[in-house]
Design an enzyme around this catalytic site. Structure first.
Site, PDB file in Angstrom:
ATOM      1  N   GLU A 108      -5.441  16.098   0.955  1.00  0.00           N
ATOM      2  CA  GLU A 108      -4.774  15.988  -0.348  1.00  0.00           C
ATOM      3  C   GLU A 108      -5.197  17.169  -1.256  1.00  0.00           C
ATOM      4  OE1 GLU A 108      -6.031  12.855  -2.663  1.00  0.00           O
ATOM      5  OE2 GLU A 108      -4.044  12.432  -3.775  1.00  0.00           O
ATOM      6  N   HIS A 141      -2.772   2.124   2.217  1.00  0.00           N
ATOM      7  CA  HIS A 141      -3.741   3.044   1.408  1.00  0.00           C
ATOM      8  C   HIS A 141      -2.939   2.744  -0.046  1.00  0.00           C
ATOM      9  CE1 HIS A 141      -4.471   7.503   0.245  1.00  0.00           C
ATOM     10  NE2 HIS A 141      -4.813   6.673  -0.731  1.00  0.00           N
ATOM     11  N   ASP A 201      -0.402   4.429  -2.611  1.00  0.00           N
ATOM     12  CA  ASP A 201      -1.578   5.126  -3.256  1.00  0.00           C
ATOM     13  C   ASP A 201      -1.855   4.592  -4.540  1.00  0.00           C
ATOM     14  OD1 ASP A 201      -3.793   6.592  -3.266  1.00  0.00           O
ATOM     15  OD2 ASP A 201      -2.694   8.524  -3.619  1.00  0.00           O
ATOM     16  N   ASP A 202      -1.309   4.748  -5.705  1.00  0.00           N
ATOM     17  CA  ASP A 202      -1.666   4.275  -7.174  1.00  0.00           C
ATOM     18  C   ASP A 202      -0.126   3.881  -7.686  1.00  0.00           C
ATOM     19  OD1 ASP A 202      -4.585   4.820  -7.465  1.00  0.00           O
ATOM     20  OD2 ASP A 202      -3.866   6.704  -6.627  1.00  0.00           O
ATOM     21  N   HIS A 214      -5.064   1.575  -4.086  1.00  0.00           N
ATOM     22  CA  HIS A 214      -6.002   1.778  -4.637  1.00  0.00           C
ATOM     23  C   HIS A 214      -5.814   0.368  -5.800  1.00  0.00           C
ATOM     24  CE1 HIS A 214      -7.806   5.268  -3.454  1.00  0.00           C
ATOM     25  NE2 HIS A 214      -6.408   5.707  -2.969  1.00  0.00           N
TER      26      HIS A 214
END
Ligand SMILES: Nc1ncnc2[nH]cnc12
Ligand SMILES: [Zn+2]
Length: 397
Positions: A252, A59, A330-331, A61
């Site tokens: 989330e 996961h 994630d980011d 991005h």
């Protein structure tokens, strides 16, 4: 344009002298050996077990890996101004770094910034550079396999060809496999706050890339509350018919019922985040029985205020109930850490044992979208590490 066989030469062509030398070191956040020195504590020296742990990241991005140096370089190269607090004060490395730093006031506030920044991505070589920069940084954390998400619609809506974005990422993935031994997959995420018809159009345009393997699967992201997964049931059914793997963000920014909706109506075997599933005992039991993989993102959840601290995440709950999960960034450019930082944060919060890390590592490998041979390779490395640390105290991991 079409990707070149070597991403370093394509980056050089597009970026001129900026892309070499000092700039490259700054973008990579490390020296030319891939040692990182940004955004990180002393994770590597203080955590021999977690550093050596063969990690699968499911996961991440790519747009969330646009670091401040990369943003400045691509903004200059493509002549696309970055948003700034005042028109006569263009952003600097320091001001951008501060803007990217957590916490962010909400998921929506983060998404607004993230969407504004990704406008600097224009050409295949920009996507190549972005993906390569991430993969190289991930390799320094001993990520051995990465599944990279891309918001296809955000780019095509700006006039970037879908094939340019995909071809650029593919070039970086090939290079990471050849030069770093890092395997990877590409996941196209539909943005749930755009119309369903737009997602369907994007899926059909991506069909040749699914057939070629350049795209492995589809996901669903962006602002969650008010956009339940079930609306995309038709899109996900068609994606499955096209041979796509499927996943969806849920639990989330909205509650456990969105996780249930994604499992029931989209038929996904994986949920991105999913932490709020812990609010329903029945759902927890169901996820455990089905072997659904949750891609948990600890530092993201804290950065966006989903939880006040990592220790509030249902990590023990999931382990005790037999819910499979992996740990993810994630980011990373926005949430204060790459993958090893997330592993370390979990260890500091929960003091897991070698055996518990074995459970997490096996679930991460088994839940990866790779063939049995690659899984066996990664499992072999994991089991050897676990054996070497047998009996070690959690504080020494
Ligand atoms: N944390 C997140 N939640 C939803 N959509 C996203 N897109 C990028 N990061 C995201
Ligand atoms: Zn996400």
């Amino acid at each position: 344009g079409s990707p070149s066989p070597s991403s370093s030469s394509s980056a050089r062509r597009d970026g001129g002298r900026n892309v070499d030398g000092d700039w490259k070191r700054k973008v990579d956040g490390g020296d030319d050996n891939g040692n990182n020195n940004n955004n990180s504590n002393n994770s590597t020296t203080h955590h021999p077990f977690l550093s050596a742990f063969p990690k699968c990241e499911h996961h991440i991005h790519l747009e969330g890996a646009l670091t401040a140096p990369l943003l400045l370089a691509l903004s200059a190269k493509n002549n696309i101004p970055l948003p700034s607090s005042s028109p006569d004060q263009p952003p600097t490395l320091d001001s951008l770094t501060a803007l990217l730093s957590p916490p962010h006031s909400s998921l929506q506030a983060f998404l607004t910034l993230y969407e504004a920044h990704q406008t600097v991505l224009r050409t295949a070589s920009d996507f190549d550079l972005l993906a390569w920069t991430y993969l190289r940084r991930a390799h320094a954390d001993h990520v051995v396999h990465a599944e990279l998400s891309l918001d296809a619609q955000a780019h095509t809506a700006r006039g970037v060809a879908l094939s340019a974005a995909i071809d650029g990422v593919s070039a970086a993935r090939r290079r990471a496999e050849a030069e770093l031994g890092v395997s990877s997959r590409l996941v196209l995420c539909f943005q749930r706050d755009r119309p369903v018809a737009d997602a369907l159009r994007t899926l059909r345009e991506a069909a040749p890339h699914l057939a070629s393997g350049a795209v492995a699967g589809v996901g669903l992201d962006s602002c969650e509350a008010g956009f339940p997964p079930g609306a995309f049931a038709g899109v996900f059914a068609e994606a499955a018919r096209l041979g796509a793997r499927t996943t969806a963000h849920a639990g989330e920014g909205a509650g456990w019922d969105y996780v249930r909706d994604a499992v029931e109506r989209l038929g996904v075997a994986r949920i991105d985040h999913g932490v709020r599933a812990a609010e329903s005992a029945e759902l927890v039991a169901r996820l455990a029985a089905a072997g659904t993989l949750l891609t948990v993102c600890p530092l993201s959840n804290v950065s966006l205020g989903c939880v006040a601290a990592v220790r509030e995440l249902p990590v023990r709950r999931f382990l005790d109930a037999g819910v499979r999960f992996s740990i993810n960034s994630d980011d990373p450019a926005y949430f204060g850490g790459y993958l090893l930082d997330n592993y370390v944060a979990v260890q500091e919060a929960f003091g897991l044992s070698v055996g518990e890390w074995g459970v997490i590592g096996r679930a991460s490998i088994e839940g990866s979208w790779v063939d049995g041979g690659r899984k066996r390779e990664m499992l072999g490395e994991l089991e050897a590490l676990l054996k070497g640390f047998e009996g070690a105290e959690p504080r020494d991991l």
